[in-house]
Design a protein around this motif. Sequence first.
Motif, PDB file in Angstrom:
ATOM      1  N   GLU A 608      88.783  26.548  39.537  1.00  0.00           N
ATOM      2  CA  GLU A 608      87.711  26.311  40.477  1.00  0.00           C
ATOM      3  C   GLU A 608      86.499  27.145  40.167  1.00  0.00           C
ATOM      4  OE1 GLU A 608      88.824  26.114  44.395  1.00  0.00           O
ATOM      5  OE2 GLU A 608      90.525  24.820  43.926  1.00  0.00           O
ATOM      6  N   LYS A 611      84.639  25.661  37.591  1.00  0.00           N
ATOM      7  CA  LYS A 611      84.036  24.413  38.030  1.00  0.00           C
ATOM      8  C   LYS A 611      82.745  24.740  38.762  1.00  0.00           C
ATOM      9  CE  LYS A 611      87.308  21.734  39.270  1.00  0.00           C
ATOM     10  NZ  LYS A 611      88.375  21.148  40.104  1.00  0.00           N
ATOM     11  N   ARG A 612      82.935  25.641  39.658  1.00  0.00           N
ATOM     12  CA  ARG A 612      81.821  26.061  40.467  1.00  0.00           C
ATOM     13  C   ARG A 612      80.661  26.491  39.584  1.00  0.00           C
ATOM     14  NH1 ARG A 612      84.169  30.588  43.329  1.00  0.00           N
ATOM     15  NH2 ARG A 612      86.091  29.426  43.284  1.00  0.00           N
TER      16      ARG A 612
END
Length: 943
Positions: A608, A611-612
């Motif tokens: 994540e 991704k962020r």
Amino acid sequence: YVCNVVVVLSIVGTKDGTGAVFGRPEGEGDDRLTHAILSEAHMMKTPTGPPHNDDSRSNEDSSSPRTQCPSPFSNKDSSQNRRLKKYENDDIPQEKVARIYQEELAKIMTRRVEDIRREGFPGGGMPPHMERPPEDIRMALEAYHRELAKIQPGGNIPNLHNLPAMPHFPNLLALQQQAMQQAQNQQMNGSGAVQDLSLPKDKNAKMNGMTDSDKDRSMDAEEAIRHAGSAFSLVRPKLEPGQQSTGSSASSPLGNAILPPAITPNEDFSSSAAASPLQRMASITNSLISQPSNPPHHPPVQRSMKAVLPPITQQQFDLFNNLNTEDIVRRVKEALSQYSISQRLFGESVLGLSQGSVSDLLARPKPWHMLTQKGREPFIRMKMFLEDDNAVHKLVASQYKIAPEKLMRTGNYSGAPACPPNMNKPMPPTQKMISDATSLLSKMQQEQLLGAGHLGHLGQPTPLLLTPPGFPPHHAVTLPPQHHDNNNKERKPPPPPQPHHQPPVMRNLHQHISPSVYEMAALTQDLDTQTITTKIKEALLANNIGQKIFGEAVLGLSQGSVSELLSKPKPWHMLSIKGREPFIRMQLWLSDAHNIDRLQALKNERREASKRRRSSGPGQDNSSDTSSNDTSEFYHSSSPGPNTGAPCAKKQRVLFSEEQKEALRLAFALDPYPNMPTIEFLAAELGLSSRTITNWFHNHRMRLKQQAPHGLPAEPPARDQSAAPFDPVQFRLLLNQRLLELQKERMGLAGVPLPYPPYFAANSNLAALIGRGLIPPEDQVKDQSGGLDLSMPLKREPDGDDFEDDDVESNLGSEDSLDEESKTEPKAASTPAGRSSRRKPAAPQWVNPDWQDEKPRNPDEVIINGVCVMRSDDFRREAEETVRVEPSPVARETSPAGTPGVSPAPATPRTPRTPHTPRPSHTPDDVIPEDKIKAETDDGWEY
DNA sequence: TACCAGTCAATAGT
DNA sequence: ACTATTGACTGGTA
């Protein structure tokens, strides 16, 4: 089960010491200097917080030539620069400076002690001990240490013992400690005068100052745990709050979890060792972990170094009037070896001698009657050391930067009967504890973890869990700490463009990190590394967890290291304590019920995060990412200094061409331990640097050895004295041959004729010429690389059973050439003609349960490293004939000038290299199981 | 000073 | 996205 593990042993912590006075003259220091020092001390404060843990380190480094890459953004810089400026004081004689430092230090210490006394610290609520000296003082001390180190790296200063250039400042620290102890400790017995193992090293000083106190202060069990890491956390790189978010931090949570009992799957771990090692381990653990605040400090003893070490009293002399030096030495060696205590540490801490002296003493102890009074001292000290059960612990503690106090606090547990959990202890309730020893271990680890996990923001571990398919979740230990995570963080990001390999910080961290693990490593008799790695692999595979994440979170190692560890685990007995650590961690991890979950969680988190990051836009998130950018930044950055950029840029690895490799292998076969001239010759010949050649040989030797355990390959890079000295001419001839071979093979296999067989032609040609002695090698055409034309890149065939690396060995031993030949031919025959066989396809090496059985092979049966089976004679003959033509430069050194044609190398006596025993004592490293040797004999090669 | 152990981290290979 | 390989380092020993 647990009971077994539990330790009943209590390690008594009290050490006695005499509170020697280290009084130093109040000496009047040069104000100017003093000022400078003090002010520097203040400056040391980092804007962000506590001094960098690596401060001292980098500092030391500064003395070395390395500061090439001034990273503009590393905050270290500033301080570094400052330090450099410091040298302004150069105009003052070193001795004087040193003296001033010492005096100042003494003053401070003295003052400190007095203060303490005045205040009295009857041990009221707070642990009186270890009051953290005011920041100023601490910093001043650091500054002193630093400066002293710079000034007298050699230790030419009278009163000081040699200070290892690095971080140890035993004497000073000892002083410091002494002062404190003096004040604090009430108990002392004058006996143990001698050893003062407690001297922490540089870093410890810091730890002592802060960590410890921190810890003590907070001291409720929980707190303890949480901060436990304190000691470690201090050392830990500071992360910027922002950064933490980066996935990596996640790991911290992994750290804490306690598992159900049952420590190890292997009997070894628990049962076998039940008696001693384990118990001791547990006790050590106990002491390490629990300790609340008691100041139990061992006695004040503290003499630190040679100069400082108090002389042995007459009484002591009387006490030991006839020691068996040999026996003492043997025991000392065992102890050092078992705990991986360096001679240096031992020498400086216990004997007041340098490493070299210790080595000498241990290697060739003179019989008692041959010694003078003075000469007996070290032995008396050793004797006392051996008799002091805590000595080792103290040393270990200092070695791993554990505050000695921690190790010393033991009494508490002593009483605790095994089975019953020591729960009564101030244990941290934080987690459900299982029981005793086990739990203790876990606690320790938690401690570490937490500590490591700076702040444990991720604190909450992850719940669910799937037990990894392959194994039961028994074993109760906690997840091994994962402080490294932090490290990683630190290291990857942008921070320090330190051109160096590893930022010093990291290294340090490493050292500070896992005391318990080290203890375990030292005390565990045997562990089946293979089984462990197999399980780990299964688990990772089953759960789709990569080596990278596992390595970073659990082992604190890089992906590559994990890969090696898992695929080629070395047998336990071959590992040094340090090398055992990862296995202990793996073992612990395996016993963690939530192991997988944690990793999985971490994985998700990272995912994540990235991704962020990605989405957030390329804007500025920059660095945080695990990789890349540094480089790009460089290029883009308008950094003016062309030089600046370059050096810092990712260093490019040298890649050897197939030819070069082949040449190296061949050279290796001829002589695994090339001397300088040979190395230089090779370097020139292959167009590589000497350093590179050296590294290659070293790596090759080590790697060959690594595979040995599987029963086949690898011959021990035993130094063969009888071997003929490296002969450049021969080398060239053989190389040409070899290259030709390759060429043919390739063509044959591939069926694809090489468009241009450049080197082929060239070389063969050369070879011919050389062979006939028509051309002095020096005149030969050299390509840019400078030597044989090996530049043509050959693509290696992906052939299944290709034989890579080691195949080249054979015997070229000169003297025994005849024998060898006969030996070699009959490949499978009993002869150990060192030929390496093609490496078995890729048999999962890790699965060879046989290692443990291997027996050391007789050193005499050295395998000759020859080059294949080639009728060495013929070649030799040729070579001999041509010897006269030898390239003078190289030849001179390599071959006996006078006897050109004599084949059996009148061998230049090669320094006999005694196979030295690896740290883990019992295992001579150059030993190879016989069977392996035989196995090796065969090989498809024919030259 | 030369070597060993352990690693890292850039690459190569899947 | 991983794992395997491997040149180069650091730290320790004789």
